[in-house]
Design an enzyme around this catalytic site. Sequence first.
Site, mmCIF file in Angstrom:
data_model
loop_
_atom_site.group_PDB
_atom_site.id
_atom_site.type_symbol
_atom_site.label_atom_id
_atom_site.label_comp_id
_atom_site.label_asym_id
_atom_site.label_seq_id
_atom_site.Cartn_x
_atom_site.Cartn_y
_atom_site.Cartn_z
ATOM 1 N N SER A 1 0.812 -1.210 0.000
ATOM 2 C CA SER A 1 0.000 0.000 0.000
ATOM 3 C C SER A 1 0.854 1.273 0.000
ATOM 4 C CB SER A 1 -0.957 -0.024 1.192
ATOM 5 O OG SER A 1 -1.886 1.031 1.133
ATOM 6 N N ASP B 1 -1.285 1.664 -3.891
ATOM 7 C CA ASP B 1 -2.117 0.588 -4.431
ATOM 8 C C ASP B 1 -3.536 1.042 -4.741
ATOM 9 O OD1 ASP B 1 -2.898 0.818 -1.750
ATOM 10 O OD2 ASP B 1 -3.432 -1.293 -1.587
ATOM 11 N N ASP C 1 -5.994 2.598 -2.886
ATOM 12 C CA ASP C 1 -7.156 2.478 -1.997
ATOM 13 C C ASP C 1 -7.316 3.663 -1.044
ATOM 14 O OD1 ASP C 1 -5.158 1.963 -0.154
ATOM 15 O OD2 ASP C 1 -5.858 -0.047 0.385
ATOM 16 N N ALA D 1 -9.187 9.047 8.465
ATOM 17 C CA ALA D 1 -8.657 10.366 8.117
ATOM 18 C C ALA D 1 -7.607 10.274 7.014
ATOM 19 C CB ALA D 1 -8.072 11.036 9.361
ATOM 20 N N ASN D 2 -6.964 9.099 6.889
ATOM 21 C CA ASN D 2 -5.931 8.925 5.865
ATOM 22 C C ASN D 2 -6.501 8.826 4.449
ATOM 23 O OD1 ASN D 2 -6.868 6.234 5.516
ATOM 24 N ND2 ASN D 2 -5.407 5.431 6.990
ATOM 25 N N ARG E 1 -1.012 4.617 19.697
ATOM 26 C CA ARG E 1 -1.427 3.237 19.392
ATOM 27 C C ARG E 1 -0.297 2.531 18.667
ATOM 28 N NH1 ARG E 1 -2.636 3.189 13.873
ATOM 29 N NH2 ARG E 1 -3.423 1.068 14.034
ATOM 30 N N PRO E 2 -0.163 1.204 18.872
ATOM 31 C CA PRO E 2 0.825 0.460 18.096
ATOM 32 C C PRO E 2 0.372 0.368 16.645
ATOM 33 C CG PRO E 2 -0.516 -1.047 19.403
ATOM 34 C CD PRO E 2 -0.924 0.341 19.806
ATOM 35 N N SER E 3 1.285 0.614 15.729
ATOM 36 C CA SER E 3 0.945 0.546 14.314
ATOM 37 C C SER E 3 0.550 -0.876 13.937
ATOM 38 C CB SER E 3 2.132 1.001 13.461
ATOM 39 O OG SER E 3 1.908 0.721 12.095
ATOM 40 N N THR F 1 0.777 -1.701 10.701
ATOM 41 C CA THR F 1 1.478 -1.929 9.433
ATOM 42 C C THR F 1 2.983 -1.721 9.510
ATOM 43 O OG1 THR F 1 1.063 0.379 8.783
ATOM 44 C CG2 THR F 1 -0.544 -1.277 8.084
#
Length: 562
Positions: free
Chosen positions: A69, A299, A301, A393-394, A518-520, A522
């Site tokens: 991504s 990618d 999305d 939001a991304n 927060r832990p990612s 990805t």
Amino acid sequence: MPPSSLRVVYAFAREMHPKTTDVFIEYGTAGFRTKASLLEHVVYRMGLLAVIRSRVKNGRTIGMMITASHNLEPDNGVKLIDPEGEMLEQSWEEIATRLANVSDNDLEATTAEVIKQVNADMGLKASVFIGMDTRYTSPRLAAAAVHGVMALKGTAKEFGIVTTPILHYCVRCRNDNTYGTPTEEGRKYGPYSLVGTPGERGYYEKIVGAFKNIRGKLPVHGSYNTTLYVDGANGVGGKKLNIIKKSLDGELDLVLYNLGGNGGKLNLNCGADFVKVSQTPPVGVEHAPFQRVASLDGDGDRLVYYYLDNNNKMHLLDGDKIATLLASYVTELLKACEATDLKLGLVQTAYANGASTKYITEDLKVPVSCVKTGVKHLHHAAQSYDIGVYFEANGHGTVLYSDKAKTTIRRIAQEGEPEQRKAAQLLLNFIDMTNETVGDAISDLFLVETVLCARGQNVKDWMEAYTDLPCRQLKVTVQDRNAISTADAERRCTAPEGLQSRIDELVATYKSGRSFVRPSGTEDVVRVYAEADTQENADKLAAEVSQAVFDLAGGVGDRPLA
């Protein structure tokens, strides 16, 4: 399938896709994602799992997408797509992680255990669709996926280079032929035909055909102009738009940049994630003041918009702005249809700007749900509404329409009063233009352009609906990202001890302050988000919270920011 027939599982692994690393790899928010050099054995084993999943689903087609991504080019990944085009059922994530990490010697036995655990009928046919993005490592990993499918006697169909949403769409169509045809171009009528029912159209025919149909009903007026600059992130989405633009017949004039030529690197200083996180324009794009620019990710999305003003200052329109734009327009059409029994709701994550949530609830009067980060969580929550709008939001999101909503709107389009029928027909085209399986930058781009055209608005008009609070996102590298635990849709930190109280102390010192960590899902980092009344204060709060994470959660290196 008798145990002896599983021997080929080990043979393929030993001879062609051996496990060469002891690095533990976990199925995260968007599947497996890490350095491409660590993934070949993982992708092979996900080919095995896709076949098992297909058989558990009575032979329905499962998808495998090779992509990382928005990550930079050295990374890659793989995620599985369930029969309706949705993300892999969450209960299978642990199975995927287990299968990916066992030794080659234990792979055959573990595969047998998984087959027994999920009660798969290995005598059934199995179908797997495989797609990949433009990374140079993707073909090799796609080949490993095919071998995994072959090892358990499944049937693999390779789609080559496609956007992630196109593969989701094709998986959905293969399992539900009323949704469309499982191809990019379609089969019955020729490219971009407006003839035939949606179920007879491929991706381009359905999405682009609906856009052209609705634009024929919406004359260009007001301050809207048909020119749209697009940053393709040097990825697959820009390449697909380059194909689509030839069929738009002047309804939308796409000016495309960052299509992968001239040495441009995938997602490097360009694309939706770069624009959103850095809050700076991408390289390689020419700008005219107040001209709309849409940025896709690698990618295809994710989608965000932005523009530069006369002082060359960038103004970002992210997933929150897209969600509110679409939700407000659909609400208008529902009101015009007098479809008062349909409930519309909007789903966000903790990353949603506080100003957007206030605008949605107080101005649009639309209910809002907040869920954990990850499309699978938003998608599920959106299904609780007759019409569910969800966006991170991304820029990753879409609109879902229940069977009840579609039936009601079709009935009004046929039986309603003239003005009701007109609004219902527009809404039916809007539905057709929507890729309901997953967030889709191309589909979302056409939805946004439709609303702006319908309202006669330029990008500045859109921006002025409400004013975002300034925000900042940062990353912190720690010894173990899983040392961070969260609750309340990731808005509160429950571990390590003392971190949330420290965040609360810091937030209290800033006007309109808000922050969470927060832990990612990805990357091997902890993500920090902060917003406040000014950009300077948002930056300072993000830096201070990052330092707290570094100090209390085992930061790596001599400074907190990744």
